[in-house]
Motif scaffolding. Sequence first.
Motif, PDB file in Angstrom:
ATOM      1  N   PRO A 159     -18.404 -11.822  -6.031  1.00 18.91           N
ATOM      2  CA  PRO A 159     -18.993 -11.221  -5.581  1.00 18.91           C
ATOM      3  C   PRO A 159     -17.764 -10.624  -3.647  1.00 18.91           C
ATOM      4  O   PRO A 159     -17.873  -9.933  -3.448  1.00 18.91           O
ATOM      5  N   VAL A 160     -17.438 -11.550  -3.741  1.00 19.39           N
ATOM      6  CA  VAL A 160     -15.848 -11.429  -2.506  1.00 19.39           C
ATOM      7  C   VAL A 160     -14.737 -12.482  -2.391  1.00 19.39           C
ATOM      8  O   VAL A 160     -14.813 -13.368  -3.363  1.00 19.39           O
ATOM      9  N   ASP A 161     -13.659 -12.130  -2.293  1.00 20.49           N
ATOM     10  CA  ASP A 161     -12.468 -12.592  -2.248  1.00 20.49           C
ATOM     11  C   ASP A 161     -12.512 -14.057  -0.733  1.00 20.49           C
ATOM     12  O   ASP A 161     -12.818 -14.097  -0.127  1.00 20.49           O
ATOM     13  N   VAL A 162     -13.451 -15.188  -1.705  1.00 17.26           N
ATOM     14  CA  VAL A 162     -13.291 -16.205  -0.743  1.00 17.26           C
ATOM     15  C   VAL A 162     -11.902 -16.984   0.034  1.00 17.26           C
ATOM     16  O   VAL A 162     -12.208 -17.402   0.691  1.00 17.26           O
ATOM     17  N   THR A 163     -10.465 -16.162  -0.803  1.00 18.98           N
ATOM     18  CA  THR A 163      -9.779 -16.600   0.526  1.00 18.98           C
ATOM     19  C   THR A 163      -9.014 -15.721   1.667  1.00 18.98           C
ATOM     20  O   THR A 163      -8.917 -15.904   2.392  1.00 18.98           O
ATOM     21  N   ALA A 164     -10.043 -14.343   1.472  1.00 19.20           N
ATOM     22  CA  ALA A 164      -9.768 -13.199   1.839  1.00 19.20           C
ATOM     23  C   ALA A 164     -10.704 -14.144   3.601  1.00 19.20           C
ATOM     24  O   ALA A 164     -10.407 -13.711   5.051  1.00 19.20           O
ATOM     25  N   VAL A 165     -11.703 -15.044   2.799  1.00 20.54           N
ATOM     26  CA  VAL A 165     -12.336 -15.057   4.490  1.00 20.54           C
ATOM     27  C   VAL A 165     -12.585 -16.622   4.835  1.00 20.54           C
ATOM     28  O   VAL A 165     -12.495 -16.665   6.054  1.00 20.54           O
ATOM     29  N   PHE A 166     -12.211 -17.667   3.878  1.00 18.50           N
ATOM     30  CA  PHE A 166     -11.349 -18.412   4.476  1.00 18.50           C
ATOM     31  C   PHE A 166      -9.658 -18.907   3.469  1.00 18.50           C
ATOM     32  O   PHE A 166      -9.836 -19.042   2.725  1.00 18.50           O
ATOM     33  N   PRO A 167      -8.868 -18.171   4.497  1.00 22.53           N
ATOM     34  CA  PRO A 167      -7.019 -18.274   4.040  1.00 22.53           C
ATOM     35  C   PRO A 167      -6.937 -19.508   3.511  1.00 22.53           C
ATOM     36  O   PRO A 167      -6.007 -20.004   2.539  1.00 22.53           O
ATOM     37  N   GLN A 168      -7.918 -20.843   4.310  1.00 21.06           N
ATOM     38  CA  GLN A 168      -7.237 -22.602   3.828  1.00 21.06           C
ATOM     39  C   GLN A 168      -7.507 -23.100   2.313  1.00 21.06           C
ATOM     40  O   GLN A 168      -7.371 -23.829   2.273  1.00 21.06           O
ATOM     41  N   LEU A 169      -8.306 -21.674   1.841  1.00 23.01           N
ATOM     42  CA  LEU A 169      -8.707 -22.546   0.389  1.00 23.01           C
ATOM     43  C   LEU A 169      -7.582 -21.972  -0.586  1.00 23.01           C
ATOM     44  O   LEU A 169      -8.059 -22.007  -1.770  1.00 23.01           O
ATOM     45  N   ALA A 170      -6.683 -20.743  -0.319  1.00 21.42           N
ATOM     46  CA  ALA A 170      -5.537 -20.285  -1.340  1.00 21.42           C
ATOM     47  C   ALA A 170      -5.169 -21.341  -1.507  1.00 21.42           C
ATOM     48  O   ALA A 170      -4.878 -20.688  -2.507  1.00 21.42           O
ATOM     49  N   PRO A 171      -4.396 -21.879  -0.645  1.00 25.36           N
ATOM     50  CA  PRO A 171      -4.067 -23.414  -1.489  1.00 25.36           C
ATOM     51  C   PRO A 171      -4.280 -24.305  -2.671  1.00 25.36           C
ATOM     52  O   PRO A 171      -3.975 -24.904  -3.049  1.00 25.36           O
ATOM     53  N   LEU A 172      -5.873 -24.055  -3.318  1.00 24.49           N
ATOM     54  CA  LEU A 172      -6.627 -24.962  -3.141  1.00 24.49           C
ATOM     55  C   LEU A 172      -6.991 -24.679  -4.526  1.00 24.49           C
ATOM     56  O   LEU A 172      -7.207 -25.231  -5.556  1.00 24.49           O
TER      57      LEU A 172
END
Length: 314
Positions: free
Chosen positions: A11-24
């Motif tokens: 429902p939402v791009d979580v990495t747009a809200v929390f960019p820290q998650l992108a590398p994970l």
Amino acid sequence: MNVIRTTPPRPVDVTAVFPQLAPLARPAIRLHPRPGAPSPHDSSVGGPLLWPADEPWPHCHESHNQMDDLYEAYEVRASEDYEWHDGPNPMVPMAQLYVRDIPLLRPPGEADLLQVLWCPFEHEPDYKPPTALFWRSSAAVTGTLGTPPGPFAVEYDGYIPRPCVLTPEQITEYPNSTDLSKELQQQLRDWSNWQAAGSAVDSSWAPYPDSFYGSELSVAPGWKVGGWPGWGLTDPIARFCTACGAKMAPLLTIASCEWDSSNMGWVPYEDQALGSLDDSCVANPPKVKVSRTNRLQLYVCPEYPDHPHTDLIQ
């Protein structure tokens, strides 16, 4: 595998809200087991294995006749279809996965096939079914075993899977919140951070913002290969290879259900017209129940997949 299963977009791009998650981010493959008639040449759950005719069938050599206390504690009974006695118990096929269908698998050498079996009995000290993994080259199997031996001891019916065909689908997962730093966990609990995503976030989650992440955005439910482990019974527990000390990676999750009322957003589009989605026949096609309603997570050495594996109930 011409039938497909399609997980709805998150429902939402979580990495747009929390960019820290992108590398994970990690890839995972949902297996989507559904009742069928797989052959030994198919990837399957509970189906027949491409097993060499000249190779001994694996047995569990632990005791299977001293379980009265366990029955009372777990409120289960022995199946009336099996006669109880001690001795080696033939193991049961749980999954057969071809690399052509599950490209996330990283087999050793020339192998292109993973076979997973277990004893349909919980054993001490962890009260889980012992598992055995076999990597093999399908091309090297020239004669197959016709009828493998069946188990003489089965703790309860949930340890005998209903044969299912697979419709693998690759998705992206993010860590369970307990695998994240304390700082990021705190940010997940702050509803104002989620409000920045706008109307894509259902306001009914406002009292439980971290539950929104856990239920809708992080770890997919059900049978899968790879991805992130789901936690629930314990905090995260790192697993290390007993042969080389490397940190082990999730290989296969054997689940008691494909979804439940807490994660209905993961129900594939193709299953949403099946009526009561929380019905056990829909949400648990293989009819497997691990330690009543949990998951068995298998881990493998990422450096040497043929090193001893380990497993964990969650």
